[in-house]
Write a protein that holds these residues in place. Structure first.
Motif, PDB file in Angstrom:
ATOM      1  N   CYS A   1       1.051  24.582 -47.551  1.00 49.40           N
ATOM      2  CA  CYS A   1       1.037  25.277 -48.442  1.00 49.40           C
ATOM      3  C   CYS A   1       2.471  25.898 -48.257  1.00 49.40           C
ATOM      4  O   CYS A   1       3.182  25.630 -49.279  1.00 49.40           O
ATOM      5  CB  CYS A   1      -0.085  26.715 -47.675  1.00 49.40           C
ATOM      6  SG  CYS A   1      -1.732  26.559 -48.555  1.00 49.40           S
TER       7      CYS A   1
ATOM      8  N   CYS B   1       0.438  25.070 -55.669  1.00 41.92           N
ATOM      9  CA  CYS B   1      -0.704  25.545 -55.299  1.00 41.92           C
ATOM     10  C   CYS B   1      -1.927  25.758 -56.051  1.00 41.92           C
ATOM     11  O   CYS B   1      -1.909  25.490 -57.254  1.00 41.92           O
ATOM     12  CB  CYS B   1      -0.438  27.618 -55.174  1.00 41.92           C
ATOM     13  SG  CYS B   1      -1.571  28.531 -54.718  1.00 41.92           S
ATOM     14  N   ARG B   2      -3.264  25.406 -55.111  1.00 40.41           N
ATOM     15  CA  ARG B   2      -4.093  25.016 -56.673  1.00 40.41           C
ATOM     16  C   ARG B   2      -5.559  26.537 -56.331  1.00 40.41           C
ATOM     17  O   ARG B   2      -6.909  25.875 -56.717  1.00 40.41           O
ATOM     18  CB  ARG B   2      -4.344  23.480 -55.601  1.00 40.41           C
ATOM     19  CG  ARG B   2      -3.790  22.448 -55.374  1.00 40.41           C
ATOM     20  CD  ARG B   2      -3.085  22.036 -57.012  1.00 40.41           C
ATOM     21  NE  ARG B   2      -1.887  21.050 -56.726  1.00 40.41           N
ATOM     22  CZ  ARG B   2      -2.806  19.503 -57.228  1.00 40.41           C
ATOM     23  NH1 ARG B   2      -4.137  19.180 -56.935  1.00 40.41           N
ATOM     24  NH2 ARG B   2      -1.746  18.970 -57.006  1.00 40.41           N
ATOM     25  N   GLN B   3      -4.808  26.831 -55.733  1.00 39.11           N
ATOM     26  CA  GLN B   3      -6.192  28.606 -56.078  1.00 39.11           C
ATOM     27  C   GLN B   3      -7.181  28.343 -55.379  1.00 39.11           C
ATOM     28  O   GLN B   3      -8.471  27.977 -56.308  1.00 39.11           O
ATOM     29  CB  GLN B   3      -6.156  28.690 -57.891  1.00 39.11           C
ATOM     30  CG  GLN B   3      -4.469  29.770 -57.377  1.00 39.11           C
ATOM     31  CD  GLN B   3      -4.032  29.685 -59.364  1.00 39.11           C
ATOM     32  OE1 GLN B   3      -4.795  29.191 -60.256  1.00 39.11           O
ATOM     33  NE2 GLN B   3      -4.918  31.563 -59.452  1.00 39.11           N
ATOM     34  N   CYS B   4      -7.313  27.921 -54.380  1.00 38.34           N
ATOM     35  CA  CYS B   4      -8.205  27.048 -53.462  1.00 38.34           C
ATOM     36  C   CYS B   4      -9.815  27.917 -53.183  1.00 38.34           C
ATOM     37  O   CYS B   4      -9.733  29.427 -53.466  1.00 38.34           O
ATOM     38  CB  CYS B   4      -7.515  26.727 -51.692  1.00 38.34           C
ATOM     39  SG  CYS B   4      -6.252  26.444 -52.149  1.00 38.34           S
TER      40      CYS B   4
ATOM     41  N   HIS C   1     -10.194  26.631 -44.466  1.00 38.59           N
ATOM     42  CA  HIS C   1     -10.818  28.334 -45.372  1.00 38.59           C
ATOM     43  C   HIS C   1     -12.235  27.934 -44.366  1.00 38.59           C
ATOM     44  O   HIS C   1     -13.212  27.833 -44.837  1.00 38.59           O
ATOM     45  CB  HIS C   1     -11.227  28.461 -45.896  1.00 38.59           C
ATOM     46  CG  HIS C   1      -9.402  29.113 -46.891  1.00 38.59           C
ATOM     47  ND1 HIS C   1      -9.034  28.920 -48.694  1.00 38.59           N
ATOM     48  CD2 HIS C   1      -7.854  28.870 -46.263  1.00 38.59           C
ATOM     49  CE1 HIS C   1      -7.531  28.989 -48.644  1.00 38.59           C
ATOM     50  NE2 HIS C   1      -7.227  28.287 -47.760  1.00 38.59           N
TER      51      HIS C   1
ATOM     52  N   CYS D   1      -3.697  30.331 -40.089  1.00 35.44           N
ATOM     53  CA  CYS D   1      -3.030  31.177 -41.030  1.00 35.44           C
ATOM     54  C   CYS D   1      -4.311  32.117 -42.440  1.00 35.44           C
ATOM     55  O   CYS D   1      -5.384  32.324 -41.948  1.00 35.44           O
ATOM     56  CB  CYS D   1      -2.514  29.804 -41.898  1.00 35.44           C
ATOM     57  SG  CYS D   1      -2.098  30.437 -43.540  1.00 35.44           S
TER      58      CYS D   1
ATOM     59  N   GLU E   1      -5.830  35.172 -53.115  1.00 35.58           N
ATOM     60  CA  GLU E   1      -5.768  33.464 -52.866  1.00 35.58           C
ATOM     61  C   GLU E   1      -6.599  32.394 -53.071  1.00 35.58           C
ATOM     62  O   GLU E   1      -6.380  31.298 -52.446  1.00 35.58           O
ATOM     63  CB  GLU E   1      -5.448  33.799 -51.041  1.00 35.58           C
ATOM     64  CG  GLU E   1      -5.634  32.060 -50.065  1.00 35.58           C
ATOM     65  CD  GLU E   1      -3.680  32.107 -50.151  1.00 35.58           C
ATOM     66  OE1 GLU E   1      -3.662  31.057 -49.260  1.00 35.58           O
ATOM     67  OE2 GLU E   1      -2.932  33.259 -50.509  1.00 35.58           O
TER      68      GLU E   1
ATOM     69  N   LYS F   1       4.778  33.885 -47.070  1.00 33.06           N
ATOM     70  CA  LYS F   1       4.633  34.076 -48.224  1.00 33.06           C
ATOM     71  C   LYS F   1       3.996  35.511 -48.785  1.00 33.06           C
ATOM     72  O   LYS F   1       3.047  35.501 -48.282  1.00 33.06           O
ATOM     73  CB  LYS F   1       3.521  33.042 -48.290  1.00 33.06           C
ATOM     74  CG  LYS F   1       2.966  32.126 -49.411  1.00 33.06           C
ATOM     75  CD  LYS F   1       2.730  31.007 -49.678  1.00 33.06           C
ATOM     76  CE  LYS F   1       1.189  31.060 -49.060  1.00 33.06           C
ATOM     77  NZ  LYS F   1       0.222  31.812 -50.116  1.00 33.06           N
TER      78      LYS F   1
HETATM   79 FE1  CLF Z   1      -5.253  28.910 -46.874  1.00 26.93          FE
HETATM   80 FE2  CLF Z   1      -3.431  30.455 -48.049  1.00 26.93          FE
HETATM   81 FE3  CLF Z   1      -3.236  29.627 -44.923  1.00 26.93          FE
HETATM   82 FE4  CLF Z   1      -2.821  27.719 -47.556  1.00 26.93          FE
HETATM   83  S1  CLF Z   1      -4.202  28.224 -48.886  1.00 26.93           S
HETATM   84  S2  CLF Z   1      -4.372  31.358 -46.650  1.00 26.93           S
HETATM   85  S3  CLF Z   1      -1.812  29.966 -46.829  1.00 26.93           S
HETATM   86  S4  CLF Z   1      -4.163  27.671 -45.254  1.00 26.93           S
HETATM   87 FE5  CLF Z   1      -2.164  27.142 -49.949  1.00 26.93          FE
HETATM   88 FE6  CLF Z   1      -4.688  27.581 -51.633  1.00 26.93          FE
HETATM   89 FE7  CLF Z   1      -2.761  27.830 -52.740  1.00 26.93          FE
HETATM   90 FE8  CLF Z   1      -3.213  29.729 -50.617  1.00 26.93          FE
HETATM   91  S5  CLF Z   1      -2.615  26.072 -51.844  1.00 26.93           S
HETATM   92  S6  CLF Z   1      -4.387  29.123 -52.759  1.00 26.93           S
HETATM   93  S7  CLF Z   1      -1.347  29.287 -51.078  1.00 26.93           S
END
Ligand code: CLF
Ligand code: SF4
Length: 298
Positions: free
Chosen positions: A14, A265-268, A27, A114, A50, A191
């Motif tokens: 990221c 970012c892929r909005q996980c 995650h 993270c 997130e 971030k």
């Molecule tokens: Fe996960 Fe977020 Fe840490 Fe990345 S995701 S907690 S910084 S390890 Fe990344 Fe996913 Fe976008 Fe988040 S692509 S939603 S920015």
């Protein structure tokens, strides 16, 4: 960017756009509770600060989460980062969140840690975050003006009390600013995520950008509001739309002259596994990972 900083982000998908082609993150969904209400969130689903709204992640205990990390690390060697991003707010569930990080720091010390938070409890936990060597923290900051915040947050729960309206938003804003400052002082990379909500904070995000830059944020990720009526969020039910790709790009471009913007970012999901944009979470559901490799039982 200096060499040391480059090293710190080199295998975080990221924080480094280059890294996201080669390195994976995962995650673990250990944090169900939340201490604020965002109008784009329905608590049945993952934290939309997130994560992709409308997704339900399977909750794990810290021990199950650590077990899962060891299993995934054995199957996906490019997995370099473990994030906790929900399904609620990780710092509204401090025992579960920090226990998980402790177990992973102990069993898999090479994995970067993270954390993503709405920031309300951040000032209280920066020392603990530093002690655990968590080098990447995301705060979702959607406003620096509480009057705009009032349209986004109906209430904030702080110190065992619920604050409605602007009173609550002021507390949230203060804590987010304090938290950002404290991360800077502790030399932890930060971030900032901002959810772009047309007609609410779209014109305000350049001011947010200016303030977070001055306070030392490393990266700004402006994400589009995803609002669908079937998700049952306040915004979804009142017909609030998300930005078009063109509108989003314009706001990102506007801020880009000032600091590094995240655009990949892929909005996980709160239980995402794999490269960004790749969803392997279903390969590692609880019934699968707990039985496949019992030797990782914690
Ligand atoms: Fe996960 Fe977020 Fe840490 Fe990345 S995701 S907690 S910084 S390890 Fe990344 Fe996913 Fe976008 Fe988040 S692509 S939603 S920015
Ligand atoms: Fe939902 Fe996350 Fe906002 Fe909490 S911080 S209300 S979980 S979007």
């Amino acid at each position: 960017m200096d060499e040391k900083l480059k090293q710190r982000i080199a295998n975080h998908p990221c924080y480094s756009e280059d890294a996201h082609h080669h390195y994976a993150r995962m995650h673990v969904a250990v944090a169900p509770a939340c201490n604020i209400q965002c109008n784009y969130c329905n608590r049945k689903y993952d934290c939309a600060n997130e994560s992709r709204p409308g997704v339900v992640s399977e909750l794990l205990t810290p021990e199950e989460a650590a077990h899962k990390v060891l299993v995934v690390a054995s199957k996906i060697p490019q997995m370099t980062v473990l994030g906790i991003a929900g399904p609620g707010d990780p710092l509204a569930n401090p025992e579960k969140t920090f226990r998980t990080f402790e177990l992973i720091a102990d069993k898999a010390p090479d994995i970067k840690l993270c954390l993503s938070t709405n920031g309300l409890m951040l000032p209280e936990y920066v020392d603990r975050i530093k002690q655990l060597n968590i080098d990447h923290v995301t705060i979702t900051i959607n406003m620096i003006d509480p009057e705009i915040g009032e349209k986004i947050y109906p209430w904030v729960h702080y110190n065992r009390k619920r604050y409605r309206g602007i009173e609550g938003v002021k507390i949230l804003h203060e804590k987010q600013m304090e938290g950002l400052q404290a991360l800077k002082e502790a030399d932890i990379l930060c971030k900032v995520n901002s959810v772009m909500i047309p007609g609410v904070n779209d014109h305000h995000l350049s001011e947010v950008n200016k303030v977070i830059r001055e306070k030392g944020a490393f990266l700004h990720n402006i994400m589009p509001l995803i609002s669908a009526p079937e998700h049952g969020t306040h915004f979804g039910l009142t017909g609030q739309r998300g930005p078009t790709p063109k509108e989003l790009k314009e706001v990102q471009d506007n801020c880009a002259g000032n600091m590094k913007m995240m655009r990949h970012c892929r909005q996980c999901r709160a239980d995402a596994v794999g490269l960004l944009g790749e969803d392997r979470s279903q390969e590692f559901t609880k019934d699968k990972f707990l039985t496949i490799t019992p030797e990782y039982d914690i």
